[in-house]
Design an enzyme around this catalytic site. Structure first.
Site, PDB file in Angstrom:
ATOM      1  N   TRP A 152      12.648 -16.297   5.161  1.00 40.23           N
ATOM      2  CA  TRP A 152      12.601 -15.362   4.045  1.00 40.23           C
ATOM      3  C   TRP A 152      13.132 -16.041   2.776  1.00 40.23           C
ATOM      4  O   TRP A 152      14.328 -15.972   2.486  1.00 40.23           O
ATOM      5  CB  TRP A 152      13.429 -14.113   4.357  1.00 40.23           C
ATOM      6  CG  TRP A 152      12.872 -13.310   5.485  1.00 40.23           C
ATOM      7  CD1 TRP A 152      11.879 -12.383   5.409  1.00 40.23           C
ATOM      8  CD2 TRP A 152      13.273 -13.358   6.864  1.00 40.23           C
ATOM      9  NE1 TRP A 152      11.628 -11.839   6.662  1.00 40.23           N
ATOM     10  CE2 TRP A 152      12.462 -12.422   7.569  1.00 40.23           C
ATOM     11  CE3 TRP A 152      14.222 -14.087   7.594  1.00 40.23           C
ATOM     12  CZ2 TRP A 152      12.578 -12.213   8.944  1.00 40.23           C
ATOM     13  CZ3 TRP A 152      14.338 -13.877   8.947  1.00 40.23           C
ATOM     14  CH2 TRP A 152      13.520 -12.945   9.615  1.00 40.23           C
ATOM     15  N   HIS A 176      12.359  -7.991   2.931  1.00 38.97           N
ATOM     16  CA  HIS A 176      11.607  -7.162   3.880  1.00 38.97           C
ATOM     17  C   HIS A 176      12.178  -5.746   3.834  1.00 38.97           C
ATOM     18  O   HIS A 176      13.213  -5.509   3.200  1.00 38.97           O
ATOM     19  CB  HIS A 176      11.648  -7.742   5.304  1.00 38.97           C
ATOM     20  CG  HIS A 176      13.006  -8.145   5.801  1.00 38.97           C
ATOM     21  ND1 HIS A 176      13.216  -8.734   7.015  1.00 38.97           N
ATOM     22  CD2 HIS A 176      14.241  -8.035   5.241  1.00 38.97           C
ATOM     23  CE1 HIS A 176      14.511  -8.967   7.190  1.00 38.97           C
ATOM     24  NE2 HIS A 176      15.139  -8.554   6.133  1.00 38.97           N
ATOM     25  N   ARG A 202       9.256 -12.158  -2.201  1.00 44.67           N
ATOM     26  CA  ARG A 202       9.498 -13.475  -1.593  1.00 44.67           C
ATOM     27  C   ARG A 202       9.342 -14.571  -2.642  1.00 44.67           C
ATOM     28  O   ARG A 202       8.375 -14.556  -3.418  1.00 44.67           O
ATOM     29  CB  ARG A 202       8.500 -13.749  -0.463  1.00 44.67           C
ATOM     30  CG  ARG A 202       8.525 -12.761   0.672  1.00 44.67           C
ATOM     31  CD  ARG A 202       9.406 -13.195   1.818  1.00 44.67           C
ATOM     32  NE  ARG A 202       9.525 -12.106   2.786  1.00 44.67           N
ATOM     33  CZ  ARG A 202       8.811 -12.001   3.913  1.00 44.67           C
ATOM     34  NH1 ARG A 202       7.950 -12.942   4.219  1.00 44.67           N
ATOM     35  NH2 ARG A 202       8.974 -10.970   4.715  1.00 44.67           N
ATOM     36  N   GLN A 216       5.395  -3.491   2.593  1.00 43.31           N
ATOM     37  CA  GLN A 216       5.548  -3.387   4.050  1.00 43.31           C
ATOM     38  C   GLN A 216       5.748  -1.932   4.451  1.00 43.31           C
ATOM     39  O   GLN A 216       6.123  -1.098   3.632  1.00 43.31           O
ATOM     40  CB  GLN A 216       6.783  -4.176   4.513  1.00 43.31           C
ATOM     41  CG  GLN A 216       6.622  -5.685   4.428  1.00 43.31           C
ATOM     42  CD  GLN A 216       7.797  -6.411   5.055  1.00 43.31           C
ATOM     43  OE1 GLN A 216       8.922  -5.898   5.106  1.00 43.31           O
ATOM     44  NE2 GLN A 216       7.550  -7.626   5.520  1.00 43.31           N
ATOM     45  N   VAL A 259      15.518  -8.641  16.943  1.00 42.67           N
ATOM     46  CA  VAL A 259      14.885  -7.989  18.096  1.00 42.67           C
ATOM     47  C   VAL A 259      14.945  -8.897  19.325  1.00 42.67           C
ATOM     48  O   VAL A 259      15.050 -10.117  19.209  1.00 42.67           O
ATOM     49  CB  VAL A 259      13.399  -7.635  17.822  1.00 42.67           C
ATOM     50  CG1 VAL A 259      13.281  -6.402  16.952  1.00 42.67           C
ATOM     51  CG2 VAL A 259      12.656  -8.817  17.219  1.00 42.67           C
ATOM     52  N   ALA A 301      11.406  -1.575  16.834  1.00 38.45           N
ATOM     53  CA  ALA A 301      11.227  -1.645  15.378  1.00 38.45           C
ATOM     54  C   ALA A 301       9.961  -2.441  15.108  1.00 38.45           C
ATOM     55  O   ALA A 301       9.537  -3.246  15.931  1.00 38.45           O
ATOM     56  CB  ALA A 301      12.422  -2.325  14.728  1.00 38.45           C
TER      57      ALA A 301
END
Ligand code: DAH
Length: 333
Positions: A152, A176, A202, A216, A259, A301
């Site tokens: 990122w 994000h 970004r 997003q 995650v 998610a």
């Protein structure tokens, strides 16, 4: 006709007239090149000086009055005629087209996505575009110096006060929509299911599928016994509702620090696989950061790239078109 005779009759005649031809005839009759009043005026030069002095000014004034009366009548007649025209409305004529603005395709698809998730009992919440280091990275299990931060590239902002500076909690433009996971869980207790549409930034070079700003849609569902099975069902429902039954998509293993396991969602587009979302089961460390008990709660998610979905849905070849402001583009939607 003498001057006096004309004077007596002409104003009555004007009064009776109600069409432009008659009025023009009258004007020619008296004021034309060979008109009666014109001849009289022309004849003044043959009179004696005294008579000329007497009658000249009277005749000139009368000429002016006559011209004014004719002009006035003309206005009356044309006003009357146009009013009459307006009264005859042709109700079978097609109406005038009203020009209206157009929604950007990103706005359109976002509205549709909101509806689809609302129908599946998700709530829609929005976050903030200016975030901080903690919510955008640390709390999502991406500590400082973690190599995953390279994924990122970030627009850092100047700290606005000493507190931010000392805490090392630097402000930034969110890279994000995931920080909203943290903010939501800091405030609310499970079970819940939310989506977060929003703009992200970004610090990257642009090309046909990359922009420095894009959109997003984050998703987060937390409860007891939530598993990847629930995740697969929701994603499949969502994609089918957005694109129709005949879609080609697949899940692939992936890695994101927040995650475990991580998943990527791919869709077939122009005979190639295009990544449209990152996803996975929420990492226990993320739950710990918001004081949830990871033994009690599970969740999944996901984060869809809205621009990519719109490119597929509307067959748009270049992401930069969304932000170019070209009306020829926007008018097609
Ligand atoms: N935030 C990730 C990105 O911008 C996408 C993402 C991946 C979101 C996994 C998620 C997730 O919620 O679980 O690249």
């Amino acid at each position: 006709m003498s001057f006096e005779q004309i004077k007596k009759t002409v104003f009555f005649q004007i009064k009776e007239i109600n069409n432009p031809n008659e009025l023009e005839n009258l004007r020619i009759k008296y004021l034309g090149r060979k008109g009666e009043l014109t001849l009289i005026l022309r004849g003044l030069k043959d009179l004696s000086i005294e008579k000329r002095r007497q009658e000249g000014p009277l005749a000139q004034r009368f000429k002016k009055e006559l011209e004014e009366a004719i002009n006035k009548k003309q206005k009356e007649i044309s006003g009357f005629n146009s009013q009459k025209k307006n009264q005859l409305i042709d109700i079978s004529r097609p109406g005038k087209r009203v020009l209206s603005g157009h929604l950007n395709p990103l706005t359109k698809i976002e509205k549709e996505i909101r509806q689809i998730f609302l129908a599946m009992n998700f709530s829609v919440v929005e976050g903030q575009e200016i975030e901080d280091d903690y919510h955008n990275f640390d709390a999502l299990h991406i500590p400082k110096d973690h190599p995953a931060r390279d994924a990122w590239d970030t627009f850092w902002l100047k700290p606005i006060n000493d507190k931010q500076l000392k805490a090392g909690n630097k402000p930034l433009l969110r890279t994000h929509t995931s920080p909203m996971q943290i903010r939501y869980m800091e405030k609310y207790q499970p079970p819940f299911q939310i989506i977060v549409p929003g703009r992200v930034f970004r610090y990257e070079a642009t090309d046909a599928s990359h922009e420095t700003t894009f959109k997003q849609v984050e998703g987060l569902m937390v409860g007891e016994d939530i598993s990847l099975v629930n995740f697969k069902f929701i994603i499949e429902e969502f994609l089918k509702k957005l694109f129709g039954e005949k879609i080609d998509f697949e899940f692939r293993p992936s890695y994101y620090p927040f995650v475990e396991p991580g998943v990527d969602v791919y869709m077939k587009w122009k005979n190639k696989w295009l990544e449209v979302a990152g996803a996975g089961m929420v990492h226990p460390e993320v739950f710990r950061a918001v004081n949830y008990n990871p033994y009690k709660w599970q969740g999944f998610a996901f984060g869809f790239g809205l621009d990519r979905l719109a490119m597929i849905k509307y067959k748009i070849p270049d992401i930069r078109m969304f932000y170019g402001g070209d009306l020829r583009f926007v008018k097609q939607f």
